[in-house]
Motif scaffolding. Sequence first.
Motif, PDB file in Angstrom:
ATOM      1  N   GLY A 127       0.807  -1.217   0.000  1.00 11.94           N
ATOM      2  CA  GLY A 127       0.000   0.000   0.000  1.00 11.94           C
ATOM      3  C   GLY A 127       0.840   1.266   0.000  1.00 11.94           C
ATOM      4  O   GLY A 127       0.380   2.338   0.387  1.00 11.94           O
ATOM      5  N   ASP A 128       2.067   1.165  -0.460  1.00  7.48           N
ATOM      6  CA  ASP A 128       2.992   2.304  -0.442  1.00  7.48           C
ATOM      7  C   ASP A 128       2.452   3.501  -1.214  1.00  7.48           C
ATOM      8  O   ASP A 128       1.901   3.352  -2.295  1.00  7.48           O
ATOM      9  CB  ASP A 128       4.338   1.890  -1.047  1.00  7.48           C
ATOM     10  N   GLN A 129       2.639   4.673  -0.636  1.00 11.11           N
ATOM     11  CA  GLN A 129       2.243   5.930  -1.273  1.00 11.11           C
ATOM     12  C   GLN A 129       3.449   6.849  -1.475  1.00 11.11           C
ATOM     13  O   GLN A 129       3.288   7.994  -1.880  1.00 11.11           O
ATOM     14  CB  GLN A 129       1.221   6.656  -0.384  1.00 11.11           C
ATOM     15  N   THR A 130       4.646   6.364  -1.177  1.00 10.70           N
ATOM     16  CA  THR A 130       5.836   7.217  -1.231  1.00 10.70           C
ATOM     17  C   THR A 130       6.599   7.121  -2.547  1.00 10.70           C
ATOM     18  O   THR A 130       7.500   7.912  -2.789  1.00 10.70           O
ATOM     19  CB  THR A 130       6.817   6.881  -0.090  1.00 10.70           C
ATOM     20  N   THR A 131       6.272   6.136  -3.363  1.00 14.00           N
ATOM     21  CA  THR A 131       6.962   5.957  -4.630  1.00 14.00           C
ATOM     22  C   THR A 131       5.947   5.903  -5.771  1.00 14.00           C
ATOM     23  O   THR A 131       4.760   5.686  -5.544  1.00 14.00           O
ATOM     24  CB  THR A 131       7.806   4.661  -4.649  1.00 14.00           C
ATOM     25  N   ILE A 132       6.451   6.090  -6.984  1.00 14.39           N
ATOM     26  CA  ILE A 132       5.631   5.967  -8.183  1.00 14.39           C
ATOM     27  C   ILE A 132       6.233   4.893  -9.078  1.00 14.39           C
ATOM     28  O   ILE A 132       7.399   4.515  -8.916  1.00 14.39           O
ATOM     29  CB  ILE A 132       5.549   7.304  -8.962  1.00 14.39           C
ATOM     30  N   VAL A 133       5.439   4.419 -10.007  1.00 13.88           N
ATOM     31  CA  VAL A 133       5.936   3.502 -11.027  1.00 13.88           C
ATOM     32  C   VAL A 133       6.007   4.293 -12.326  1.00 13.88           C
ATOM     33  O   VAL A 133       5.031   4.930 -12.728  1.00 13.88           O
ATOM     34  CB  VAL A 133       5.020   2.275 -11.187  1.00 13.88           C
ATOM     35  N   ALA A 134       7.168   4.273 -12.951  1.00 14.51           N
ATOM     36  CA  ALA A 134       7.377   4.952 -14.226  1.00 14.51           C
ATOM     37  C   ALA A 134       7.648   3.901 -15.290  1.00 14.51           C
ATOM     38  O   ALA A 134       8.054   2.771 -14.981  1.00 14.51           O
ATOM     39  CB  ALA A 134       8.548   5.922 -14.120  1.00 14.51           C
ATOM     40  N   TYR A 135       7.446   4.290 -16.536  1.00 18.07           N
ATOM     41  CA  TYR A 135       7.584   3.356 -17.652  1.00 18.07           C
ATOM     42  C   TYR A 135       8.247   4.062 -18.832  1.00 18.07           C
ATOM     43  O   TYR A 135       7.890   5.194 -19.171  1.00 18.07           O
ATOM     44  CB  TYR A 135       6.203   2.843 -18.066  1.00 18.07           C
ATOM     45  N   CYS A 136       9.186   3.373 -19.453  1.00 21.87           N
ATOM     46  CA  CYS A 136       9.857   3.887 -20.649  1.00 21.87           C
ATOM     47  C   CYS A 136       9.306   3.144 -21.865  1.00 21.87           C
ATOM     48  O   CYS A 136       9.514   1.927 -21.986  1.00 21.87           O
ATOM     49  CB  CYS A 136      11.366   3.663 -20.547  1.00 21.87           C
ATOM     50  N   PRO A 137       8.616   3.853 -22.760  1.00 22.42           N
ATOM     51  CA  PRO A 137       8.080   3.193 -23.947  1.00 22.42           C
ATOM     52  C   PRO A 137       9.166   2.716 -24.918  1.00 22.42           C
ATOM     53  O   PRO A 137       8.933   1.780 -25.682  1.00 22.42           O
ATOM     54  CB  PRO A 137       7.188   4.259 -24.586  1.00 22.42           C
ATOM     55  N   MET A 138      10.333   3.315 -24.868  1.00 26.83           N
ATOM     56  CA  MET A 138      11.409   2.921 -25.785  1.00 26.83           C
ATOM     57  C   MET A 138      12.009   1.567 -25.401  1.00 26.83           C
ATOM     58  O   MET A 138      12.313   0.750 -26.258  1.00 26.83           O
ATOM     59  CB  MET A 138      12.477   3.998 -25.845  1.00 26.83           C
ATOM     60  N   THR A 139      12.197   1.343 -24.098  1.00 30.39           N
ATOM     61  CA  THR A 139      12.767   0.073 -23.631  1.00 30.39           C
ATOM     62  C   THR A 139      11.676  -0.912 -23.237  1.00 30.39           C
ATOM     63  O   THR A 139      11.960  -2.079 -23.028  1.00 30.39           O
ATOM     64  CB  THR A 139      13.699   0.290 -22.427  1.00 30.39           C
ATOM     65  N   GLN A 140      10.461  -0.406 -23.095  1.00 27.12           N
ATOM     66  CA  GLN A 140       9.304  -1.189 -22.647  1.00 27.12           C
ATOM     67  C   GLN A 140       9.565  -1.806 -21.272  1.00 27.12           C
ATOM     68  O   GLN A 140       9.279  -2.963 -21.030  1.00 27.12           O
ATOM     69  CB  GLN A 140       8.925  -2.244 -23.679  1.00 27.12           C
ATOM     70  N   LYS A 141      10.120  -0.964 -20.387  1.00 26.83           N
ATOM     71  CA  LYS A 141      10.434  -1.412 -19.032  1.00 26.83           C
ATOM     72  C   LYS A 141       9.982  -0.367 -18.026  1.00 26.83           C
ATOM     73  O   LYS A 141      10.033   0.828 -18.287  1.00 26.83           O
ATOM     74  CB  LYS A 141      11.930  -1.663 -18.875  1.00 26.83           C
ATOM     75  N   ALA A 142       9.577  -0.847 -16.880  1.00 30.57           N
ATOM     76  CA  ALA A 142       9.129   0.022 -15.792  1.00 30.57           C
ATOM     77  C   ALA A 142      10.183   0.079 -14.700  1.00 30.57           C
ATOM     78  O   ALA A 142      11.106  -0.744 -14.649  1.00 30.57           O
ATOM     79  CB  ALA A 142       7.814  -0.503 -15.219  1.00 30.57           C
ATOM     80  N   TRP A 143      10.029   1.037 -13.806  1.00 29.93           N
ATOM     81  CA  TRP A 143      10.865   1.153 -12.622  1.00 29.93           C
ATOM     82  C   TRP A 143      10.092   1.916 -11.560  1.00 29.93           C
ATOM     83  O   TRP A 143       9.062   2.513 -11.829  1.00 29.93           O
ATOM     84  CB  TRP A 143      12.205   1.823 -12.930  1.00 29.93           C
ATOM     85  N   ILE A 144      10.621   1.888 -10.360  1.00 30.41           N
ATOM     86  CA  ILE A 144      10.040   2.603  -9.225  1.00 30.41           C
ATOM     87  C   ILE A 144      10.973   3.753  -8.885  1.00 30.41           C
ATOM     88  O   ILE A 144      12.196   3.602  -8.951  1.00 30.41           O
ATOM     89  CB  ILE A 144       9.907   1.657  -8.009  1.00 30.41           C
ATOM     90  N   GLN A 145      10.389   4.883  -8.503  1.00 32.23           N
ATOM     91  CA  GLN A 145      11.195   6.020  -8.069  1.00 32.23           C
ATOM     92  C   GLN A 145      10.337   6.920  -7.195  1.00 32.23           C
ATOM     93  O   GLN A 145       9.112   6.804  -7.193  1.00 32.23           O
ATOM     94  CB  GLN A 145      11.750   6.794  -9.258  1.00 32.23           C
ATOM     95  N   PRO A 146      10.969   7.844  -6.459  1.00 35.18           N
ATOM     96  CA  PRO A 146      10.191   8.838  -5.715  1.00 35.18           C
ATOM     97  C   PRO A 146       9.471   9.757  -6.700  1.00 35.18           C
ATOM     98  O   PRO A 146       9.867   9.863  -7.865  1.00 35.18           O
ATOM     99  CB  PRO A 146      11.244   9.628  -4.932  1.00 35.18           C
ATOM    100  N   GLU A 147       8.441  10.424  -6.228  1.00 32.26           N
ATOM    101  CA  GLU A 147       7.761  11.411  -7.072  1.00 32.26           C
ATOM    102  C   GLU A 147       8.755  12.470  -7.501  1.00 32.26           C
ATOM    103  O   GLU A 147       9.753  12.704  -6.843  1.00 32.26           O
ATOM    104  CB  GLU A 147       6.623  12.069  -6.296  1.00 32.26           C
ATOM    105  N   GLY A 148       8.459  13.115  -8.593  1.00 26.65           N
ATOM    106  CA  GLY A 148       9.343  14.168  -9.096  1.00 26.65           C
ATOM    107  C   GLY A 148       9.744  13.889 -10.519  1.00 26.65           C
ATOM    108  O   GLY A 148       9.096  13.126 -11.238  1.00 26.65           O
ATOM    109  N   GLU A 149      10.843  14.503 -10.920  1.00 28.66           N
ATOM    110  CA  GLU A 149      11.319  14.384 -12.289  1.00 28.66           C
ATOM    111  C   GLU A 149      11.687  12.937 -12.630  1.00 28.66           C
ATOM    112  O   GLU A 149      12.334  12.247 -11.839  1.00 28.66           O
ATOM    113  CB  GLU A 149      12.547  15.279 -12.464  1.00 28.66           C
ATOM    114  N   ILE A 150      11.277  12.493 -13.796  1.00 32.30           N
ATOM    115  CA  ILE A 150      11.594  11.145 -14.277  1.00 32.30           C
ATOM    116  C   ILE A 150      13.108  11.002 -14.403  1.00 32.30           C
ATOM    117  O   ILE A 150      13.794  11.907 -14.893  1.00 32.30           O
ATOM    118  CB  ILE A 150      10.936  10.886 -15.653  1.00 32.30           C
ATOM    119  N   GLY A 151      13.614   9.873 -13.961  1.00 32.00           N
ATOM    120  CA  GLY A 151      15.031   9.535 -14.103  1.00 32.00           C
ATOM    121  C   GLY A 151      15.128   8.101 -14.584  1.00 32.00           C
ATOM    122  O   GLY A 151      15.022   7.167 -13.795  1.00 32.00           O
ATOM    123  N   ASN A 152      15.293   7.912 -15.878  1.00 29.29           N
ATOM    124  CA  ASN A 152      15.235   6.608 -16.518  1.00 29.29           C
ATOM    125  C   ASN A 152      16.544   5.827 -16.349  1.00 29.29           C
ATOM    126  O   ASN A 152      17.554   6.163 -16.963  1.00 29.29           O
ATOM    127  CB  ASN A 152      14.919   6.797 -18.001  1.00 29.29           C
TER     128      ASN A 152
END
Length: 168
Positions: A127-152
Amino acid sequence: MRNIYLLGLLLAGLAMIPGAVLAMGSTSPYIEMAAHYEAIRLVLLEDSIEGMADHAGAIEDQVKGLLEEFDAATSSVPEKEVATLKPVLEEIQAAASKLTGTDGLDSAREHFFSLTKPLVRFRKLSGDQTTIVAYCPMTQKAWIQPEGEIGNPYMGQQMPKCGEVVGE
């Protein structure tokens, strides 16, 4: 020379991330793992693997401890999710182990993705609310990071901001 100086500052800051998260009063196993995961993401973002094995090893050790004393209280997930979490933790441990032994940037990024998949499931179960899941369409891979600017972490300095938030 400037890049070496900046890398040194980055690595010094990374060393403080897990301690800073714990100092904020968080004792959630997911949050502790996410702090080490974030340190790895930041290193990969800089097209490096320096220090990555230490953080992957810390995740591996943490999972080992959780599995030894496995229950709802130690895992910080609802009782009804405990049975679902155990195989997820085993996947995290296996992926962290592979990441610990990686010595190349490309394979590190592949193993990082293998770590990401079960960690995203742990994030949801916790139930974490401190991180987001981001996704790169070029690599078709996701990652977790803190909110804010995307860092792929998969594109690194080639395209560090490539991606979008897919889960909050």
